[in-house]
Motif scaffolding. Sequence first.
Motif, PDB file in Angstrom:
ATOM      1  N   ALA A 114       0.811  -1.220   0.000  1.00 30.71           N
ATOM      2  CA  ALA A 114       0.000   0.000   0.000  1.00 30.71           C
ATOM      3  C   ALA A 114       0.839   1.261   0.000  1.00 30.71           C
ATOM      4  N   GLU A 115       2.148   1.156   0.247  1.00 36.83           N
ATOM      5  CA  GLU A 115       2.977   2.348   0.369  1.00 36.83           C
ATOM      6  C   GLU A 115       4.041   2.461  -0.711  1.00 36.83           C
ATOM      7  N   ARG A 116       4.491   1.344  -1.270  1.00 37.45           N
ATOM      8  CA  ARG A 116       5.573   1.437  -2.246  1.00 37.45           C
ATOM      9  C   ARG A 116       5.610   0.197  -3.136  1.00 37.45           C
ATOM     10  N   ALA A 117       6.345   0.342  -4.243  1.00 35.33           N
ATOM     11  CA  ALA A 117       6.666  -0.788  -5.118  1.00 35.33           C
ATOM     12  C   ALA A 117       8.185  -0.944  -5.114  1.00 35.33           C
ATOM     13  N   ARG A 118       8.636  -2.173  -5.054  1.00 35.89           N
ATOM     14  CA  ARG A 118      10.086  -2.421  -4.997  1.00 35.89           C
ATOM     15  C   ARG A 118      10.460  -3.510  -6.000  1.00 35.89           C
ATOM     16  N   LEU A 119      11.448  -3.195  -6.833  1.00 36.04           N
ATOM     17  CA  LEU A 119      11.994  -4.142  -7.805  1.00 36.04           C
ATOM     18  C   LEU A 119      13.417  -4.497  -7.400  1.00 36.04           C
ATOM     19  N   THR A 120      13.745  -5.785  -7.411  1.00 38.99           N
ATOM     20  CA  THR A 120      15.100  -6.236  -7.111  1.00 38.99           C
ATOM     21  C   THR A 120      15.572  -7.136  -8.236  1.00 38.99           C
ATOM     22  N   VAL A 121      16.737  -6.799  -8.795  1.00 36.69           N
ATOM     23  CA  VAL A 121      17.383  -7.635  -9.807  1.00 36.69           C
ATOM     24  C   VAL A 121      18.729  -8.056  -9.237  1.00 36.69           C
ATOM     25  N   ALA A 122      18.904  -9.352  -9.030  1.00 41.01           N
ATOM     26  CA  ALA A 122      20.148  -9.865  -8.443  1.00 41.01           C
ATOM     27  C   ALA A 122      20.739 -10.930  -9.360  1.00 41.01           C
ATOM     28  N   ASP A 123      22.072 -10.983  -9.411  1.00 39.31           N
ATOM     29  CA  ASP A 123      22.734 -11.993 -10.240  1.00 39.31           C
ATOM     30  C   ASP A 123      23.932 -12.566  -9.496  1.00 39.31           C
TER      31      ASP A 123
END
Length: 364
Positions: free
Chosen positions: A306-315
């Motif tokens: 409800a407060e934020r969107a978070r994208l994580t790309v890890a390799d």
Amino acid sequence: MFTSRPAFWVSPVMCAAVLVAGVYAAVSGLGDTDVPLLVGGLVVLAVFDLAEFRRYPVRTPKRVAVVLLALRAVAYVGLAYVDGSGLARLLLLLVPFTAYFAFGRAVAVVLAVACLAVAVVSTPGWYAHVEQVSDLVMFVVGMVLTITMAAVAVRERDGRIRLQESHRTVAELSAAAERARVARDLHDDLGHHLTAIVVLLEKAAAFHEREPGTAKAAVLDAERSARRALGEVRESVRSLRSFHLPAALDELVAGQGDVTLTVSGSPEEHETGALHALYRAAQEGITNARRHAAATHISVAVEFDAERARLTVADDGRGMGAAAEGFGLLGMRERVALAGGRVDLVSTPAGTRLTVTIPVAGLA
């Protein structure tokens, strides 16, 4: 760490200075410093700062800010008592400084006066010693400078927020104009085809008995016109559909065996511009992992709440090296900043982790 907060470096720098001065005073015998308590207190302050910046990357809600400000003030006073160098008293400058961002100038000035009173009370007989009078004068000067710095930083932050809001307004107006255009196209094109279909069907009905060939040709023409109308309606509806990030990411990673995707939550509360920024960030993260890091596995994770969107790309690659701040990442930072978010990038020889966090519009 990248953050949208202005002057976020002030607190870490002052805490580092207090740590160095306190340890030096203890080692050299110039002051009675309780080093474990000093280090522990500074670590607690660092945890407060890090947690606040990650949870509220742009602005802390006032209720939370009150609690954090009280906790920090208690920590500053406690550190002043265990620091033999006396430099920890300068941490009180951070009370009006941080208060300015959440509550404005009036509250900051009141707290500055309160902090000065604490400094005076904690220095009995100060008026009889030139050095202590000088210290208090410098403390007052520091208060003035920190409040001035906070005022400048708040103006810069508010200006940036207004700029972001103007970008959103332009985007909304563009979207409204596009919807109006599509509505006009639907009216004009669909109305034309429906009129033609009606005329052709009337013709077929009229010639059904007398000229079956003519009637059949009219029916075929009506069918073709109906198919054209259906195609144009589908195209118009497709252009009106909102950008759906999970579906776009599914399409992005489809057929790529070295990329896994996980999505949690719903993107419905998030603006299209923010979702586009996350999608472009995912593209850039995957591209960099392959091009610069020689990764064998890439994970993409998106979390919505409800407060934020978070994208994580890890390799699991070798790191990005000198390419970590190329034009692609700089462009990503600018795009995310326009959406009110932040970009965190950690690249080591053991792998790279890109995190993009964008708060919901109105909470930034």
